[in-house]
Design an enzyme around this catalytic site. Structure first.
Site, PDB file in Angstrom:
ATOM      1  N   ARG A  77     -61.071  15.573-136.977  1.00 20.56           N
ATOM      2  CA  ARG A  77     -59.728  16.123-136.787  1.00 20.56           C
ATOM      3  C   ARG A  77     -58.629  15.113-137.141  1.00 20.56           C
ATOM      4  O   ARG A  77     -57.555  15.496-137.621  1.00 20.56           O
ATOM      5  CB  ARG A  77     -59.582  16.607-135.336  1.00 20.56           C
ATOM      6  CG  ARG A  77     -58.239  17.246-134.990  1.00 20.56           C
ATOM      7  CD  ARG A  77     -58.287  17.745-133.544  1.00 20.56           C
ATOM      8  NE  ARG A  77     -56.960  18.057-133.024  1.00 20.56           N
ATOM      9  CZ  ARG A  77     -56.383  19.263-133.088  1.00 20.56           C
ATOM     10  NH1 ARG A  77     -57.011  20.261-133.681  1.00 20.56           N
ATOM     11  NH2 ARG A  77     -55.189  19.458-132.559  1.00 20.56           N
ATOM     12  N   ILE A 133     -50.580  21.590-136.006  1.00 19.34           N
ATOM     13  CA  ILE A 133     -52.027  21.760-135.944  1.00 19.34           C
ATOM     14  C   ILE A 133     -52.329  22.230-134.533  1.00 19.34           C
ATOM     15  O   ILE A 133     -51.851  21.644-133.553  1.00 19.34           O
ATOM     16  CB  ILE A 133     -52.770  20.449-136.288  1.00 19.34           C
ATOM     17  CG1 ILE A 133     -54.294  20.636-136.215  1.00 19.34           C
ATOM     18  CG2 ILE A 133     -52.323  19.298-135.406  1.00 19.34           C
ATOM     19  CD1 ILE A 133     -55.088  19.416-136.699  1.00 19.34           C
ATOM     20  N   SER A 134     -53.072  23.311-134.404  1.00 21.84           N
ATOM     21  CA  SER A 134     -53.271  23.939-133.097  1.00 21.84           C
ATOM     22  C   SER A 134     -54.067  23.052-132.151  1.00 21.84           C
ATOM     23  O   SER A 134     -54.871  22.207-132.573  1.00 21.84           O
ATOM     24  CB  SER A 134     -53.997  25.282-133.257  1.00 21.84           C
ATOM     25  OG  SER A 134     -53.204  26.206-133.953  1.00 21.84           O
ATOM     26  N   GLN A 135     -53.856  23.272-130.866  1.00 22.18           N
ATOM     27  CA  GLN A 135     -54.637  22.644-129.807  1.00 22.18           C
ATOM     28  C   GLN A 135     -56.135  22.867-130.087  1.00 22.18           C
ATOM     29  O   GLN A 135     -56.544  23.962-130.468  1.00 22.18           O
ATOM     30  CB  GLN A 135     -54.228  23.284-128.483  1.00 22.18           C
ATOM     31  CG  GLN A 135     -55.029  22.896-127.272  1.00 22.18           C
ATOM     32  CD  GLN A 135     -54.779  23.861-126.118  1.00 22.18           C
ATOM     33  OE1 GLN A 135     -54.426  25.025-126.344  1.00 22.18           O
ATOM     34  NE2 GLN A 135     -54.953  23.396-124.900  1.00 22.18           N
TER      35      GLN A 135
END
Length: 215
Positions: A34, A60-62
Site C-alpha cells: 500500500r 486513497i480509501s481506508q
C-alpha cells in the site's frame, strides 16, 4: 520502517478484527504494498486506519473500506471487474490479484498516469486503465461480472446497472455529498436486488450519471 510488519498489523487489527473473513481478500491485502500508492512523504502513514490524500482533492480509501467493498463483490477468480475511480490505483491492484481482468476509469489524468506507473512496476498487467467519465461506465467492454464505485453517488447510475451481467454485483456508496450508505446490487434474470452495508463517506462521483460535470 518495516512495511511488511505494518501491513500484517493492518490486516490483523483493522480487517480481521472487524470481521473481514474472505481469505482471498485477506491474502491480497497482505500482498499489495500500500505504501507505494501514496506520496513518499506519507509512506509511513500508508497502513494507518484512515483515508489519505493523493492529490486532486481525492483520497486513497481506508484499508478496511477497501477490504469490505472487495469482499462484498464476492469474487471467485475468473471475473471481469469494472472499477469507477482509479485514484491511487490501490483498489485496482487488490482486484488485479483476485480476478482475471480489471477495467478502471479515472477522470484526473495525473492520478491515472501515476497509478499506471505503480501498477506496471508491480507487474499487474491485467489492468486496463482509461481516462474519462466513470459514471457512464465502459460500455465497449461490458458486460462485467462485478462493478465497484469508489466515489459517492446521489443514486445508482443507470449505465452501470445496464453494464452488469446477470448474476453480477455492483458495490457503490449512495447518499448526499457528505455521507453515504454502502450498497450492493445484484442483477438477476428478473431485475435487481439491493442490500445495504455500512455508513461511509466518499468523495463525489462527478460525471453525467453522478453529481454532474464540474467545470
Amino acid at each position: 520502517m518495516n512495511f511488511e510488519i505494518s501491513r500484517k498489523r493492518m490486516v490483523e487489527t483493522q480487517l480481521i478484527a472487524r470481521g473481514i473473513a474472505d481469505q482471498r481478500v485477506i491474502d491480497a491485502m497482505l500482498k499489495i504494498p500500500r505504501h507505494l500508492f501514496v506520496e513518499e512523504a506519507m509512506a509511513t502513514n500508508a497502513y494507518s486506519d484512515s483515508p489519505l490524500p493523493i492529490g486532486e482533492k481525492q483520497t486513497i480509501s481506508q484499508p478496511y473500506m477497501v477490504a469490505l467493498m472487495t469482499e462484498l463483490l464476492n469474487l471467485s477468480g475468473g471475473e471481469r471487474v469494472l472499477e469507477i475511480g482509479t485514484g491511487s490505483g490501490y483498489q485496482a491492484a487488490i482486484l488485479a490479484t483476485l480476478v482475471d481482468r480489471v477495467y478502471t476509469i479515472e477522470r484526473f489524468r495525473p492520478l491515472a498516469l501515476r497509478a499506471r506507473r505503480v501498477l506496471d512496476s508491480l507487474h499487474l498487467l491485467n489492468v486496463n486503465l482509461k481516462i474519462g467519465d466513470g459514471s457512464v461506465g465502459w460500455p465497449e467492454e461490458a458486460p462485467f461480472d462485478a462493478i465497484i464505485v469508489t466515489a459517492g453517488a446521489p443514486d445508482i447510475p443507470a449505465p452501470l446497472l445496464q453494464q452488469l451481467s446477470v448474476g453480477g454485483r455492483l458495490v457503490i456508496p449512495v447518499g448526499n455529498q457528505f455521507e453515504q450508505v454502502l450498497k450492493r446490487v445484484t442483477r438477476t434474470a428478473d431485475g435487481f436486488q439491493s442490500e445495504q452495508s455500512v455508513g461511509c463517506r466518499f468523495v463525489k462521483l462527478v460525471g453525467k450519471a453522478g453529481w454532474g460535470i464540474e467545470e
